[in-house]
Scaffold this active site. Structure first.
Site, PDB file in Angstrom:
ATOM      1  N   LYS A   1       2.917   9.641   8.334  1.00 15.43           N
ATOM      2  CA  LYS A   1       2.007   9.410   9.475  1.00 15.43           C
ATOM      3  C   LYS A   1       2.470   9.955  10.836  1.00 15.43           C
ATOM      4  O   LYS A   1       1.950  10.964  11.297  1.00 15.43           O
ATOM      5  CB  LYS A   1       1.660   7.936   9.564  1.00 15.43           C
TER       6      LYS A   1
ATOM      7  N   PHE B   1       0.866  -1.185   0.000  1.00 17.22           N
ATOM      8  CA  PHE B   1       0.000   0.000   0.000  1.00 17.22           C
ATOM      9  C   PHE B   1       0.899   1.230   0.000  1.00 17.22           C
ATOM     10  O   PHE B   1       1.736   1.391   0.888  1.00 17.22           O
ATOM     11  CB  PHE B   1      -0.929   0.047   1.220  1.00 17.22           C
TER      12      PHE B   1
ATOM     13  N   ASP C   1       9.306   2.580   1.900  1.00 15.60           N
ATOM     14  CA  ASP C   1       8.129   3.343   2.314  1.00 15.60           C
ATOM     15  C   ASP C   1       7.943   3.125   3.815  1.00 15.60           C
ATOM     16  O   ASP C   1       7.419   2.104   4.250  1.00 15.60           O
ATOM     17  CB  ASP C   1       6.907   2.865   1.519  1.00 15.60           C
TER      18      ASP C   1
HETATM   19  C1  LIG Z   1      -0.856   5.432   5.011  1.00 20.43           C
HETATM   20  C2  LIG Z   1       0.185   5.006   4.078  1.00 20.43           C
HETATM   21  C3  LIG Z   1       0.452   5.720   2.891  1.00 20.43           C
HETATM   22  C4  LIG Z   1      -0.379   6.884   2.444  1.00 20.43           C
HETATM   23  O1  LIG Z   1      -0.272   7.966   3.310  1.00 20.43           O
HETATM   24  P1  LIG Z   1      -1.348   9.173   3.183  1.00 20.43           P
HETATM   25  O2  LIG Z   1      -0.844  10.169   4.188  1.00 20.43           O
HETATM   26  O3  LIG Z   1      -2.690   8.609   3.514  1.00 20.43           O
HETATM   27  O4  LIG Z   1      -1.272   9.679   1.808  1.00 20.43           O
HETATM   28  C5  LIG Z   1       1.506   5.290   2.112  1.00 20.43           C
HETATM   29  N1  LIG Z   1       2.263   4.231   2.461  1.00 20.43           N
HETATM   30  C6  LIG Z   1       2.034   3.527   3.586  1.00 20.43           C
HETATM   31  C7  LIG Z   1       2.913   2.384   3.921  1.00 20.43           C
HETATM   32  C8  LIG Z   1       0.992   3.879   4.428  1.00 20.43           C
HETATM   33  O5  LIG Z   1       0.748   3.163   5.514  1.00 20.43           O
END
Ligand SMILES: *Cc1c(COP(=O)(O)O)cnc(C)c1O
Length: 387
Positions: free
Chosen positions: A243, A127, A214
């Site tokens: 986050k 994701f 990520d």
């Molecule tokens: C939440 C998340 C995203 C997206 O972040 P947003 O601030 O909602 O755009 C991307 N990568 C990972 C691993 C995430 O958990």
């Protein structure tokens, strides 16, 4: 509600305030928050250091744009790259934007090396966000369906399968990078093994691919280390995070080192809000608190406490397949799907999340103490016993 696009299936509750690991709804009910705004509120709610940073900065300056130097952005950039072992960084406002920056960086890196159609390897179950490029990088058809044509230039690989990655390397000369979460969050807390990531690092070195991690969810102390790769004996070329970075004030970062740090030049990427004084002053206070208060170590200890307590409850343990994750990013996989468990938890004053049908996801604030962690484990154990 009717004035809002129906993009979320919301629970019928509104919170009025919070303190530490607790949230209070408009009826005055108290909840133990084991989601923390989806791994955002690492310092919990209403943390005094965060409140003070916001107040002090708002008193002076909120926004000026990136047409000018921003002191708080320079300070945060310095502190964040130092803790990450990176050379430089770009600030946006979210995780998706941080990943967009990484994807653009990788493509430009490819073009600078005369690769016309640069491709990025991404993993099954990944994701990476909801913008067009990041949803195309995401390995979940539900998130992509209806938004075709997708952005091209992504090659999907199974996770923890180094042989498959070698095959991709052998057949795709256009690959310039691999983008992966050290622990996949949204697909059900699925960790990549350290051995896999170390082998990926070797392939990246050999093929001159960028290793891009990520850490939007895993970063900022969540897994015990400041960044998850720091517990795996390797260093990536690009790291994205968001986050937990601003504890709820929107901010994301894309960091780079070595050759990757020299790719993007003036005019090649930008963001009006990105790295503004308010967001950066807040994030700097968050980073300072996480490191000075040893919240990574607390995450490790409390995660272990919760895991041990769940296994020690034999009646609950009988329903558990495995507990995955690290620190305070835990996935408790049950033997059966538990569609009503999040609701039952809510009724019991516990905020948790269920992913992949059968996996309880726990992401409590990093400031959770022993007593609160014991209460969380006891509450979850009871829900599992009844499942
Ligand atoms: C939440 C998340 C995203 C997206 O972040 P947003 O601030 O909602 O755009 C991307 N990568 C990972 C691993 C995430 O958990």
């Amino acid at each position: 509600m009717s004035a809002l696009m129906q993009t979320y299936a919301r629970l019928p509750v509104t919170f009025s305030h919070g303190e530490g690991v607790y949230l209070y709804d408009t009826e005055g009910r108290r909840y133990l928050d084991a989601i923390a705004g989806i791994a955002v509120n690492g310092l919990g709610h209403a943390h005094p250091a965060v409140t003070a940073a916001i107040r002090q900065q708002a008193d002076k300056l909120i926004h000026t744009s990136n047409l000018y130097r921003i002191e708080a952005q320079e300070q945060l950039g310095e502190a964040l790259t130092r803790v990450a072992g990176m050379d430089n960084c770009f600030f946006g406002n979210s995780g998706a934007e941080a990943n967009e920056a990484a994807i653009k960086l990788a493509r430009l890196y490819g073009h600078q090396r005369k690769i016309d159609k640069p491709a990025i390897v991404v993993l099954e179950g990944a994701f990476h966000g909801r913008t067009l490029a990041t949803l195309s990088a995401t390995g979940n058809r539900k998130i992509q369906a209806g938004f075709e044509p997708l952005v091209t230039g992504f090659i999907r690989a199974p996770r923890n399968d180094i042989q498959a990655l070698r095959q991709i390397a052998a057949h795709n000369p256009g690959v310039v990078a691999i983008l992966a979460e050290p622990i996949q969050g949204e697909s059900g807390v699925n960790p990549l093994s350290a051995e896999y990531l170390q082998a990926v690092r070797e392939i990246c070195d050999k093929e001159e691919w960028l290793l891009m991690l990520d850490e939007v969810q895993t970063g900022n102390g969540r897994t015990g280390n400041y960044f998850a790769y720091q517990g795996m004996d390797l260093i990536p070329d690009v790291v994205t995070t968001a986050k937990g970075l601003g504890n709820g004030v929107p901010i994301g970062a894309c960091m780079a080192r070595g050759a990757a740090a020299r790719v993007l030049g003036a005019g090649q990427h930008g963001s009006t809000f990105g790295g503004n004084p308010l967001a950066c002053a807040t994030a700097l206070a968050v980073l300072t608190t996480i490191t000075e208060d040893g919240l990574g170590d607390n995450a490790t200890a409390m995660g272990q406490l919760i895991t041990d307590a769940l296994w020690a409850d034999t009646a609950a343990a009988a329903n558990i397949v495995e507990i995955r994750g690290r620190g305070l990013m835990l996935g408790v996989q049950l033997k059966k799907d538990c569609p009503d468990l999040a609701q039952r938890a809510f009724d019991a004053g516990l905020l948790i999340n269920v992913t992949a049908g059968n996996t309880i996801r726990l992401l409590p604030p990093l400031v959770i103490n022993t007593q609160e962690a014991q209460a969380l484990a006891a509450g979850v154990a009871q829900l599992i016993r009844e499942a």
